[in-house]
Design a protein around this motif. Sequence first.
Motif, PDB file in Angstrom:
ATOM      1  N   LYS A 315       0.826  -1.212   0.000  1.00  0.00           N
ATOM      2  CA  LYS A 315       0.000   0.000   0.000  1.00  0.00           C
ATOM      3  C   LYS A 315       0.858   1.260   0.000  1.00  0.00           C
ATOM      4  CE  LYS A 315      -4.322  -1.678   2.008  1.00  0.00           C
ATOM      5  NZ  LYS A 315      -5.266  -1.585   3.150  1.00  0.00           N
ATOM      6  N   ASN A 316       1.939   1.232   0.772  1.00  0.00           N
ATOM      7  CA  ASN A 316       2.816   2.402   0.812  1.00  0.00           C
ATOM      8  C   ASN A 316       3.481   2.656  -0.534  1.00  0.00           C
ATOM      9  OD1 ASN A 316       2.257   2.955   3.492  1.00  0.00           O
ATOM     10  ND2 ASN A 316       4.008   1.796   4.274  1.00  0.00           N
ATOM     11  N   SER A 319       0.807   3.888  -2.995  1.00  0.00           N
ATOM     12  CA  SER A 319       0.375   5.259  -2.727  1.00  0.00           C
ATOM     13  C   SER A 319       1.373   6.281  -3.247  1.00  0.00           C
ATOM     14  CB  SER A 319       0.167   5.472  -1.227  1.00  0.00           C
ATOM     15  OG  SER A 319       1.390   5.319  -0.527  1.00  0.00           O
TER      16      SER A 319
END
Length: 452
Positions: A315-316, A319
Amino acid sequence: MQVKDKIQLLIPFTPLIAVFIVLILRPYFLFPVGGDTDFHLARAQEIIQNPFWGLFWDNITYYPMGRPVWHQPLFNAVYAGLWYLAGVRFAHSFLCISQVLLTVGVASWFANREYGIFAGYFAGLFSLAMPAPSTLTAAIPAAYIPILAVLTIYYIPQDKKKAFLASLVGLWTHMVALFCFIPLYLVDNYRDKTNLKIIALLLPSWLFWAVYWVYFKDRLVTGGIFYTLTHLKLVPPHPGSYAFLIFLAVFVLGIIGLYLLYNSNYRQFKLFTTYIVIVIFFSFFGFNGDFLRGFQFAALPMAILAGFAVERGYKNLSSNRNRLLSSLFLLLMVFISMMGVVIFFSYLPNQHGKGWDALETPFEGEYAPLKDYIENSTSANQVVWTERELSEKVAWMTGRSVSNGLYSDNTYGGTRGFVDKHQNINIYKSDGYVTVRDLNNNTIAQIKLGTY
């Protein structure tokens, strides 16, 4: 619910479905495996013969002295119940399959509910990356402790009754539970009245088994509390093997997940850390020198935390709109997880090249002719003598008491002061044959072990 939503709900549990299919295609559990399996089958046989006595004393081997039980009896009682209801093969197969599927299923379920879809998917795969895969495929109580611990950790904040039930089952399943379940409630909140009530309800079981082993400590041959610490040994697969290296990768990911948990859910962080530290620490003071057992107890929670690390990492990276890096990261995690899966299945016990057609052969495998001979040539209450490696096997196959039981190293497992004594039936194994001799060392029969 739309089709897309249904697929998303299914994704975390695809490892569970895939593992179930593979286990059905390669049913390794149709034959027993030696060592720990023989021990627990012998205990189950004894419970069937005498339910009350067999729960708390082991007398089918080491006859006539017997020995205190090495594990709380719940697992062996379930084993015996399934055996009594549907036969030994069903009991063995049911427990072998259950512990693998529960391990994968609980990992995916916990990680999915707490951390997300990717976490659930990878936790299920990572749960098969064990330092000693063979201990997950053999029906033993140790396989259920990590499952019960994870359920306890999940339910302590959610449902105290379910947390209590999971802990109580654990206390009656394996001796390591005496060290790791009650501390979870103290670390969670030692001032919480409900936690204190649960501890009070767990204490009678804890005290019973603590007093039991303290009382009988002079009857058990253990080598002392520091035996493992001074006799560390590497049982296969050892550090340096592919299984251990993949587990090490998952373990490192789990530590990262633990760090992330510290910043996002400190309560859960405390519970996981407490359990993991305790089981690894106590592995250096038990298990006959095999310190890897502690890492085996920690493997399931570390797999869940590793799944959390993958979820957060992906997710990081996503993003930050770095598609290439996030894709490479995901591919690396898929590679590590699939390596663990492949290695796990490569450690499944040899099924002699058979599939489900193995049902046509005796569950006892090559020892079936020996079982038939003993059952047809001796009475149910007759005592026999066997070489050490056959003592528990003969005990569970035939239900006969055996005047032996010492393991090869003559350190762990015995009763202090026990001396094996030859009987009218004495059994020796050599070069694919079993020789039966009488008390005067005359050969009564020579039995060729079966080939299946």
